[in-house]
Write an enzyme that holds these catalytic residues in place. Structure first.
Site, short mmCIF file in Angstrom:
data_model
loop_
_atom_site.label_atom_id
_atom_site.label_comp_id
_atom_site.label_asym_id
_atom_site.label_seq_id
_atom_site.Cartn_x
_atom_site.Cartn_y
_atom_site.Cartn_z
N GLY A 13 0.81 -1.22 0.00
CA GLY A 13 0.00 0.00 0.00
C GLY A 13 0.85 1.26 0.00
O GLY A 13 0.53 2.24 -0.69
N THR A 14 1.92 1.25 0.77
CA THR A 14 2.78 2.42 0.87
C THR A 14 3.38 2.79 -0.49
O THR A 14 3.33 3.95 -0.90
CB THR A 14 3.90 2.17 1.91
OG1 THR A 14 3.27 1.94 3.18
CG2 THR A 14 4.84 3.35 2.01
N ASN A 18 -8.35 4.48 7.97
CA ASN A 18 -7.82 3.33 8.70
C ASN A 18 -7.94 3.44 10.21
O ASN A 18 -7.87 2.44 10.91
CB ASN A 18 -6.35 3.09 8.32
CG ASN A 18 -5.52 4.34 8.33
OD1 ASN A 18 -5.84 5.33 7.68
ND2 ASN A 18 -4.44 4.32 9.09
N GLN A 63 -8.02 0.17 3.12
CA GLN A 63 -8.95 -0.29 4.16
C GLN A 63 -10.31 -0.65 3.59
O GLN A 63 -11.06 -1.41 4.22
CB GLN A 63 -9.13 0.79 5.24
CG GLN A 63 -7.92 0.98 6.14
CD GLN A 63 -7.65 -0.19 7.06
OE1 GLN A 63 -8.54 -0.95 7.43
NE2 GLN A 63 -6.40 -0.36 7.43
N SER A 93 -3.73 -3.27 -0.77
CA SER A 93 -2.62 -4.03 -0.21
C SER A 93 -3.13 -5.38 0.31
O SER A 93 -4.17 -5.44 0.95
CB SER A 93 -2.01 -3.23 0.93
OG SER A 93 -0.99 -3.96 1.57
N HIS A 115 -2.04 -7.58 2.65
CA HIS A 115 -2.02 -8.06 4.04
C HIS A 115 -3.18 -7.53 4.89
O HIS A 115 -3.35 -7.94 6.04
CB HIS A 115 -0.67 -7.77 4.71
CG HIS A 115 -0.43 -6.36 5.11
ND1 HIS A 115 -0.64 -5.91 6.39
CD2 HIS A 115 0.00 -5.29 4.42
CE1 HIS A 115 -0.32 -4.62 6.45
NE2 HIS A 115 0.07 -4.23 5.26
N THR A 129 12.32 -7.52 -10.22
CA THR A 129 11.86 -8.89 -10.46
C THR A 129 10.54 -9.13 -9.73
O THR A 129 10.41 -8.78 -8.55
CB THR A 129 12.92 -9.89 -9.97
OG1 THR A 129 14.14 -9.60 -10.65
CG2 THR A 129 12.52 -11.33 -10.24
N CYS A 164 1.14 2.38 12.17
CA CYS A 164 2.27 3.08 11.55
C CYS A 164 2.74 4.24 12.42
O CYS A 164 3.88 4.65 12.36
CB CYS A 164 1.87 3.61 10.18
SG CYS A 164 0.73 2.51 9.35
C1 LIG Z 1 -2.07 -0.25 5.82
C2 LIG Z 1 -2.40 0.95 5.02
C3 LIG Z 1 -1.51 1.46 4.07
C4 LIG Z 1 -0.12 0.90 3.89
O1 LIG Z 1 -0.11 -0.36 3.28
P1 LIG Z 1 1.18 -1.30 3.43
O2 LIG Z 1 0.90 -2.44 2.52
O3 LIG Z 1 1.23 -1.69 4.87
O4 LIG Z 1 2.36 -0.50 3.01
C5 LIG Z 1 -1.91 2.54 3.32
N1 LIG Z 1 -3.11 3.10 3.48
C6 LIG Z 1 -4.00 2.64 4.38
C7 LIG Z 1 -5.32 3.29 4.49
C8 LIG Z 1 -3.67 1.56 5.18
O5 LIG Z 1 -4.55 1.12 6.09
#
Ligand SMILES: *Cc1c(COP(=O)(O)O)cnc(C)c1O
Length: 383
Positions: free
Chosen positions: A74-75, A155, A183, A203, A205, A241, A328
Protein backbone atom coordinates in the site's frame (compact mmCIF):
# COMPACT_ATOMS: atom_id res chain seq x y z
CA UNK A 1 3.12 -15.15 25.72
CA UNK A 2 1.13 -17.96 24.15
CA UNK A 3 0.18 -16.46 20.81
CA UNK A 4 -2.59 -19.02 20.32
CA UNK A 5 -4.41 -17.72 23.37
CA UNK A 6 -3.73 -14.07 22.57
CA UNK A 7 -6.83 -12.16 21.45
CA UNK A 8 -5.87 -10.17 18.39
CA UNK A 9 -8.14 -7.16 17.83
CA UNK A 10 -5.89 -5.16 15.53
CA UNK A 11 -7.03 -6.41 12.14
CA UNK A 12 -6.90 -2.93 10.58
CA UNK A 13 -3.11 -3.02 11.13
CA UNK A 14 -2.69 -6.41 9.52
CA UNK A 15 -4.45 -9.75 9.22
CA UNK A 16 -3.11 -13.29 9.50
CA UNK A 17 -2.40 -15.17 6.28
CA UNK A 18 -5.34 -17.35 5.23
CA UNK A 19 -4.25 -21.02 5.04
CA UNK A 20 -5.74 -21.32 1.54
CA UNK A 21 -3.62 -18.39 0.44
CA UNK A 22 -0.50 -20.04 1.85
CA UNK A 23 -1.36 -23.21 -0.13
CA UNK A 24 -1.74 -21.23 -3.33
CA UNK A 25 1.53 -19.31 -2.96
CA UNK A 26 3.75 -22.16 -1.73
CA UNK A 27 4.63 -23.64 -5.16
CA UNK A 28 6.02 -20.25 -6.19
CA UNK A 29 8.36 -20.20 -3.19
CA UNK A 30 9.67 -23.65 -4.08
CA UNK A 31 9.33 -25.49 -7.43
CA UNK A 32 8.16 -22.64 -9.62
CA UNK A 33 11.02 -20.31 -8.74
CA UNK A 34 11.55 -18.77 -12.19
CA UNK A 35 12.06 -15.13 -12.99
CA UNK A 36 8.76 -14.22 -14.64
CA UNK A 37 10.63 -12.23 -17.28
CA UNK A 38 12.80 -15.14 -18.43
CA UNK A 39 11.62 -16.46 -21.79
CA UNK A 40 12.34 -20.11 -20.97
CA UNK A 41 9.92 -22.67 -19.54
CA UNK A 42 10.75 -21.97 -15.88
CA UNK A 43 10.18 -18.26 -16.38
CA UNK A 44 7.06 -18.75 -18.46
CA UNK A 45 5.49 -20.84 -15.75
CA UNK A 46 6.02 -18.02 -13.26
CA UNK A 47 4.67 -15.44 -15.73
CA UNK A 48 1.57 -17.56 -16.31
CA UNK A 49 0.81 -17.32 -12.60
CA UNK A 50 1.31 -13.53 -12.65
CA UNK A 51 -0.93 -13.24 -15.71
CA UNK A 52 -3.64 -15.23 -14.04
CA UNK A 53 -3.37 -13.14 -10.87
CA UNK A 54 -3.62 -9.94 -12.90
CA UNK A 55 -6.70 -11.28 -14.71
CA UNK A 56 -8.34 -12.17 -11.41
CA UNK A 57 -7.70 -8.80 -9.78
CA UNK A 58 -8.72 -6.84 -12.89
CA UNK A 59 -11.99 -8.74 -13.26
CA UNK A 60 -12.86 -8.30 -9.58
CA UNK A 61 -12.43 -4.52 -9.55
CA UNK A 62 -13.94 -3.95 -12.98
CA UNK A 63 -10.66 -2.96 -14.62
CA UNK A 64 -8.75 -4.11 -17.70
CA UNK A 65 -5.78 -6.35 -17.22
CA UNK A 66 -3.29 -3.70 -18.39
CA UNK A 67 -4.57 -1.27 -15.79
CA UNK A 68 -3.18 -3.31 -12.87
CA UNK A 69 0.38 -2.72 -11.58
CA UNK A 70 1.81 -4.90 -8.81
CA UNK A 71 3.90 -3.14 -6.15
CA UNK A 72 5.51 -3.86 -2.77
CA UNK A 73 2.38 -2.79 -0.88
CA UNK A 74 0.00 0.00 0.00
CA UNK A 75 2.78 2.42 0.87
CA UNK A 76 4.48 2.09 -2.51
CA UNK A 77 1.16 2.21 -4.38
CA UNK A 78 0.19 5.40 -2.52
CA UNK A 79 3.55 7.04 -3.28
CA UNK A 80 3.42 5.87 -6.90
CA UNK A 81 -0.06 7.32 -7.37
CA UNK A 82 0.40 10.68 -5.64
CA UNK A 83 3.96 11.45 -6.73
CA UNK A 84 3.62 9.91 -10.17
CA UNK A 85 0.22 11.40 -10.90
CA UNK A 86 1.09 14.93 -9.74
CA UNK A 87 4.48 14.99 -11.47
CA UNK A 88 2.97 13.85 -14.76
CA UNK A 89 0.21 16.44 -14.50
CA UNK A 90 2.78 19.17 -13.88
CA UNK A 91 3.66 18.90 -17.56
CA UNK A 92 0.29 20.62 -18.11
CA UNK A 93 1.47 23.39 -15.73
CA UNK A 94 -0.80 22.27 -12.93
CA UNK A 95 0.82 22.69 -9.52
CA UNK A 96 -1.88 22.22 -6.92
CA UNK A 97 -2.55 18.97 -5.04
CA UNK A 98 -5.50 18.43 -2.71
CA UNK A 99 -5.36 15.66 -0.12
CA UNK A 100 -7.65 14.97 2.80
CA UNK A 101 -6.15 15.77 6.20
CA UNK A 102 -6.87 12.21 7.37
CA UNK A 103 -4.88 10.31 4.73
CA UNK A 104 -2.48 7.50 5.65
CA UNK A 105 1.10 8.60 6.35
CA UNK A 106 2.19 7.16 3.00
CA UNK A 107 -0.01 9.71 1.22
CA UNK A 108 0.90 12.54 3.61
CA UNK A 109 4.58 11.81 2.99
CA UNK A 110 4.04 12.03 -0.76
CA UNK A 111 2.27 15.35 -0.18
CA UNK A 112 5.25 16.70 1.81
CA UNK A 113 7.58 15.57 -0.96
CA UNK A 114 5.50 17.37 -3.58
CA UNK A 115 5.46 20.54 -1.45
CA UNK A 116 9.28 20.51 -1.46
CA UNK A 117 9.12 20.25 -5.26
CA UNK A 118 7.08 23.45 -5.37
CA UNK A 119 3.56 22.06 -5.46
CA UNK A 120 0.88 23.92 -3.53
CA UNK A 121 -0.44 21.09 -1.33
CA UNK A 122 -3.80 21.71 0.30
CA UNK A 123 -5.16 19.51 3.09
CA UNK A 124 -8.90 19.18 3.13
CA UNK A 125 -10.40 19.18 6.66
CA UNK A 126 -13.03 16.76 7.94
CA UNK A 127 -15.92 17.40 10.29
CA UNK A 128 -16.56 15.59 13.57
CA UNK A 129 -18.28 12.75 11.72
CA UNK A 130 -14.88 11.98 10.19
CA UNK A 131 -15.96 12.74 6.63
CA UNK A 132 -14.54 15.28 4.22
CA UNK A 133 -16.86 18.06 3.13
CA UNK A 134 -17.71 17.99 -0.58
CA UNK A 135 -18.55 21.69 -0.35
CA UNK A 136 -15.02 22.43 0.84
CA UNK A 137 -13.59 20.28 -1.94
CA UNK A 138 -15.72 22.07 -4.50
CA UNK A 139 -14.26 25.40 -3.38
CA UNK A 140 -10.70 24.04 -3.27
CA UNK A 141 -10.49 22.58 -6.80
CA UNK A 142 -9.49 24.85 -9.68
CA UNK A 143 -7.86 24.81 -13.14
CA UNK A 144 -4.46 24.56 -11.49
CA UNK A 145 -5.29 21.32 -9.65
CA UNK A 146 -3.16 18.36 -10.73
CA UNK A 147 -4.47 15.69 -8.40
CA UNK A 148 -7.06 15.12 -5.69
CA UNK A 149 -6.49 12.27 -3.22
CA UNK A 150 -9.26 11.13 -0.88
CA UNK A 151 -9.07 7.74 0.81
CA UNK A 152 -12.06 5.40 0.43
CA UNK A 153 -12.12 4.37 4.09
CA UNK A 154 -10.08 5.82 6.93
CA UNK A 155 -7.82 3.33 8.70
CA UNK A 156 -8.23 4.77 12.20
CA UNK A 157 -11.97 5.36 12.36
CA UNK A 158 -13.33 3.12 9.59
CA UNK A 159 -15.31 6.11 8.29
CA UNK A 160 -16.31 5.80 4.63
CA UNK A 161 -15.58 8.78 2.36
CA UNK A 162 -17.71 10.04 -0.56
CA UNK A 163 -15.23 8.91 -3.22
CA UNK A 164 -17.52 8.90 -6.21
CA UNK A 165 -18.72 12.46 -5.58
CA UNK A 166 -15.17 13.67 -4.87
CA UNK A 167 -13.96 12.10 -8.14
CA UNK A 168 -16.63 14.01 -10.01
CA UNK A 169 -15.48 17.33 -8.51
CA UNK A 170 -11.84 16.57 -9.41
CA UNK A 171 -12.72 15.62 -12.97
CA UNK A 172 -14.83 18.76 -13.42
CA UNK A 173 -11.59 20.80 -13.33
CA UNK A 174 -9.53 18.25 -15.27
CA UNK A 175 -7.58 16.95 -12.27
CA UNK A 176 -6.67 13.33 -11.59
CA UNK A 177 -8.50 11.53 -8.82
CA UNK A 178 -6.75 9.01 -6.57
CA UNK A 179 -8.21 6.92 -3.78
CA UNK A 180 -6.34 4.85 -1.20
CA UNK A 181 -8.61 1.80 -0.98
CA UNK A 182 -6.37 -0.22 1.34
CA UNK A 183 -8.95 -0.29 4.16
CA UNK A 184 -11.93 -0.44 1.83
CA UNK A 185 -10.74 -3.50 -0.12
CA UNK A 186 -11.38 -6.08 2.63
CA UNK A 187 -14.89 -4.79 3.33
CA UNK A 188 -16.61 -3.48 0.21
CA UNK A 189 -16.41 -4.34 -3.48
CA UNK A 190 -14.04 -2.02 -5.33
CA UNK A 191 -15.57 -0.84 -8.61
CA UNK A 192 -13.17 1.48 -10.40
CA UNK A 193 -15.57 2.42 -13.19
CA UNK A 194 -18.50 3.16 -10.90
CA UNK A 195 -16.29 5.15 -8.53
CA UNK A 196 -14.79 6.86 -11.57
CA UNK A 197 -11.24 6.89 -10.19
CA UNK A 198 -8.02 7.36 -12.18
CA UNK A 199 -5.75 5.79 -9.57
CA UNK A 200 -6.56 3.35 -6.78
CA UNK A 201 -4.29 1.50 -4.35
CA UNK A 202 -4.72 -1.58 -2.20
CA UNK A 203 -2.62 -4.03 -0.21
CA UNK A 204 -2.84 -7.81 0.35
CA UNK A 205 -2.02 -8.06 4.04
CA UNK A 206 -5.18 -6.20 5.05
CA UNK A 207 -7.30 -9.04 3.61
CA UNK A 208 -5.45 -12.16 4.80
CA UNK A 209 -2.88 -12.10 2.00
CA UNK A 210 0.90 -11.80 2.28
CA UNK A 211 2.74 -8.72 3.53
CA UNK A 212 4.84 -6.71 1.09
CA UNK A 213 2.58 -6.84 -1.95
CA UNK A 214 0.00 -4.42 -3.25
CA UNK A 215 -1.49 -3.13 -6.44
CA UNK A 216 -2.10 0.17 -8.12
CA UNK A 217 -4.89 0.61 -10.66
CA UNK A 218 -3.98 3.18 -13.30
CA UNK A 219 -6.80 3.94 -15.68
CA UNK A 220 -5.89 3.50 -19.33
CA UNK A 221 -4.83 6.80 -20.86
CA UNK A 222 -3.83 8.37 -17.53
CA UNK A 223 -0.18 9.44 -17.52
CA UNK A 224 1.82 8.71 -14.39
CA UNK A 225 5.58 9.13 -13.82
CA UNK A 226 7.20 5.94 -12.64
CA UNK A 227 8.53 5.72 -9.10
CA UNK A 228 10.71 2.60 -9.17
CA UNK A 229 12.81 2.34 -12.32
CA UNK A 230 15.26 -0.21 -13.63
CA UNK A 231 13.92 -3.24 -15.41
CA UNK A 232 11.07 -3.09 -17.87
CA UNK A 233 8.66 -5.05 -15.67
CA UNK A 234 5.03 -3.99 -15.36
CA UNK A 235 4.97 -2.54 -18.88
CA UNK A 236 7.99 -0.39 -18.08
CA UNK A 237 6.24 1.33 -15.19
CA UNK A 238 7.68 -0.50 -12.18
CA UNK A 239 11.11 -2.11 -12.26
CA UNK A 240 12.12 -5.11 -10.17
CA UNK A 241 11.86 -8.89 -10.46
CA UNK A 242 8.25 -9.83 -9.85
CA UNK A 243 7.44 -11.31 -6.44
CA UNK A 244 5.43 -14.14 -7.97
CA UNK A 245 4.41 -15.90 -4.75
CA UNK A 246 3.20 -12.65 -3.21
CA UNK A 247 1.33 -11.65 -6.35
CA UNK A 248 -0.43 -15.03 -6.35
CA UNK A 249 -1.19 -14.49 -2.66
CA UNK A 250 -2.72 -11.09 -3.34
CA UNK A 251 -5.01 -12.38 -6.09
CA UNK A 252 -6.02 -15.50 -4.15
CA UNK A 253 -6.72 -13.56 -0.96
CA UNK A 254 -8.68 -10.88 -2.78
CA UNK A 255 -10.79 -13.46 -4.62
CA UNK A 256 -11.61 -15.19 -1.33
CA UNK A 257 -12.36 -11.87 0.35
CA UNK A 258 -14.82 -10.98 -2.39
CA UNK A 259 -16.49 -14.41 -2.44
CA UNK A 260 -16.92 -14.40 1.32
CA UNK A 261 -17.49 -10.68 1.84
CA UNK A 262 -21.14 -10.68 2.84
CA UNK A 263 -20.73 -13.47 5.41
CA UNK A 264 -17.55 -11.88 6.75
CA UNK A 265 -19.17 -8.48 7.11
CA UNK A 266 -22.18 -9.98 8.86
CA UNK A 267 -19.87 -11.69 11.33
CA UNK A 268 -17.81 -8.54 11.91
CA UNK A 269 -20.95 -6.51 12.56
CA UNK A 270 -22.05 -9.08 15.15
CA UNK A 271 -18.67 -9.02 16.86
CA UNK A 272 -18.43 -5.24 17.14
CA UNK A 273 -22.05 -4.97 18.36
CA UNK A 274 -21.29 -7.63 20.93
CA UNK A 275 -18.20 -5.76 22.13
CA UNK A 276 -20.13 -2.49 22.44
CA UNK A 277 -22.92 -4.23 24.32
CA UNK A 278 -20.48 -5.82 26.75
CA UNK A 279 -18.71 -2.55 27.53
CA UNK A 280 -21.94 -0.53 27.81
CA UNK A 281 -21.67 -0.82 31.61
CA UNK A 282 -18.91 1.79 31.39
CA UNK A 283 -19.72 5.49 31.37
CA UNK A 284 -17.71 8.07 29.44
CA UNK A 285 -17.16 6.04 26.27
CA UNK A 286 -17.63 7.99 23.04
CA UNK A 287 -17.23 6.56 19.56
CA UNK A 288 -15.04 8.73 17.33
CA UNK A 289 -16.55 9.13 13.87
CA UNK A 290 -20.09 8.51 12.74
CA UNK A 291 -20.78 4.81 13.30
CA UNK A 292 -23.65 4.76 10.79
CA UNK A 293 -21.18 5.69 8.07
CA UNK A 294 -18.26 3.49 9.08
CA UNK A 295 -17.05 -0.08 8.70
CA UNK A 296 -18.55 -2.48 11.20
CA UNK A 297 -15.14 -3.95 11.91
CA UNK A 298 -13.47 -0.83 13.33
CA UNK A 299 -14.34 0.79 16.66
CA UNK A 300 -12.51 3.98 17.53
CA UNK A 301 -13.45 4.82 21.09
CA UNK A 302 -12.60 7.66 23.42
CA UNK A 303 -12.41 6.58 27.03
CA UNK A 304 -12.73 9.57 29.29
CA UNK A 305 -10.06 9.84 31.94
CA UNK A 306 -7.91 7.01 30.58
CA UNK A 307 -4.66 7.37 28.67
CA UNK A 308 -4.61 5.06 25.67
CA UNK A 309 -0.98 3.96 26.09
CA UNK A 310 -1.64 2.82 29.67
CA UNK A 311 -4.76 0.94 28.60
CA UNK A 312 -2.96 -0.71 25.69
CA UNK A 313 -0.08 -1.77 27.89
CA UNK A 314 -2.31 -3.29 30.56
CA UNK A 315 -4.54 -5.06 28.03
CA UNK A 316 -1.51 -6.47 26.23
CA UNK A 317 -0.28 -7.96 29.51
CA UNK A 318 -3.71 -9.62 29.80
CA UNK A 319 -3.37 -11.04 26.30
CA UNK A 320 -5.52 -8.63 24.32
CA UNK A 321 -4.02 -6.53 21.52
CA UNK A 322 -5.41 -3.45 19.80
CA UNK A 323 -4.15 -0.03 18.80
CA UNK A 324 -3.88 3.59 19.80
CA UNK A 325 -4.37 5.33 16.48
CA UNK A 326 -2.78 3.44 13.61
CA UNK A 327 0.06 0.95 13.76
CA UNK A 328 2.27 3.08 11.55
CA UNK A 329 2.19 5.97 14.01
CA UNK A 330 2.14 3.95 17.21
CA UNK A 331 5.87 4.27 17.91
CA UNK A 332 5.34 7.98 18.41
CA UNK A 333 3.49 9.55 21.32
CA UNK A 334 1.98 12.16 19.01
CA UNK A 335 -1.81 12.30 19.10
CA UNK A 336 -3.54 10.92 16.03
CA UNK A 337 -3.65 13.39 13.13
CA UNK A 338 -6.97 11.84 12.12
CA UNK A 339 -8.66 12.48 15.44
CA UNK A 340 -7.29 16.01 15.84
CA UNK A 341 -8.47 16.76 12.28
CA UNK A 342 -11.94 15.69 13.47
CA UNK A 343 -11.78 18.36 16.16
CA UNK A 344 -10.68 16.32 19.16
CA UNK A 345 -8.24 17.99 21.53
CA UNK A 346 -4.80 16.39 21.96
CA UNK A 347 -5.94 15.08 25.33
CA UNK A 348 -9.08 13.54 23.83
CA UNK A 349 -7.05 11.97 21.02
CA UNK A 350 -4.72 10.42 23.59
CA UNK A 351 -7.75 8.88 25.30
CA UNK A 352 -8.75 7.06 22.13
CA UNK A 353 -8.14 3.51 20.99
CA UNK A 354 -8.84 1.55 17.82
CA UNK A 355 -10.28 -1.94 18.16
CA UNK A 356 -10.58 -3.79 14.86
CA UNK A 357 -12.16 -7.19 14.44
CA UNK A 358 -11.27 -9.88 11.93
CA UNK A 359 -12.84 -13.00 10.47
CA UNK A 360 -10.83 -15.27 12.77
CA UNK A 361 -12.14 -13.66 15.97
CA UNK A 362 -14.78 -15.60 17.87
CA UNK A 363 -17.70 -14.35 19.98
CA UNK A 364 -16.13 -15.99 22.99
CA UNK A 365 -12.90 -14.03 22.44
CA UNK A 366 -14.78 -10.79 22.03
CA UNK A 367 -16.73 -11.27 25.24
CA UNK A 368 -13.53 -12.10 27.14
CA UNK A 369 -11.71 -9.09 25.67
CA UNK A 370 -14.63 -6.77 26.46
CA UNK A 371 -14.83 -7.91 30.08
CA UNK A 372 -11.11 -7.43 30.46
CA UNK A 373 -11.49 -4.00 28.89
CA UNK A 374 -14.20 -3.00 31.39
CA UNK A 375 -12.11 -4.18 34.33
CA UNK A 376 -8.95 -2.44 33.10
CA UNK A 377 -10.70 0.85 32.41
CA UNK A 378 -12.28 0.78 35.87
CA UNK A 379 -8.88 0.09 37.46
CA UNK A 380 -7.17 2.89 35.52
CA UNK A 381 -9.88 5.34 36.43
CA UNK A 382 -9.27 4.72 40.13
CA UNK A 383 -5.76 6.16 39.98
C1 LIG B 1 -2.07 -0.25 5.82
C2 LIG B 1 -2.40 0.95 5.02
C3 LIG B 1 -1.51 1.46 4.07
C4 LIG B 1 -0.12 0.90 3.89
O1 LIG B 1 -0.11 -0.36 3.28
P1 LIG B 1 1.18 -1.30 3.43
O2 LIG B 1 0.90 -2.44 2.52
O3 LIG B 1 1.23 -1.69 4.87
O4 LIG B 1 2.36 -0.50 3.01
C5 LIG B 1 -1.91 2.54 3.32
N1 LIG B 1 -3.11 3.10 3.48
C6 LIG B 1 -4.00 2.64 4.38
C7 LIG B 1 -5.32 3.29 4.49
C8 LIG B 1 -3.67 1.56 5.18
O5 LIG B 1 -4.55 1.12 6.09
Amino acid sequence: MDMKAYIYLDNAATTPLDKRVLEAMLPYLTDVFGNADSPHAVGRKAMNAVDEARDTVAALIGARKNEIYFTSGGTESDNFAVLGGARAKRKEDRTKVILSAIEHHAVLFAGETLAKEGFDVVYLPVDESGRISLERLKTAVDDNTALVGIMAVNNETGVIQPVKEAAELAHAVGALFFTDAVQAAPHMPIRVKEWNVDLLSFSAHKFYGAKGVGALYIKNGVKVDKLVGGGEQERGMRGGTLNVANIVALATAYKLAREEMSQTEEKLRKLSDLFLREISVLSGITPNGERANALASVLNLRIEGVENTALLYKMDLQGVGFAAGSACASASVKPSHVLTAMGLTEEQAKQSVRISFGKNNTEEEVVRAARQFVQTVETLRQY
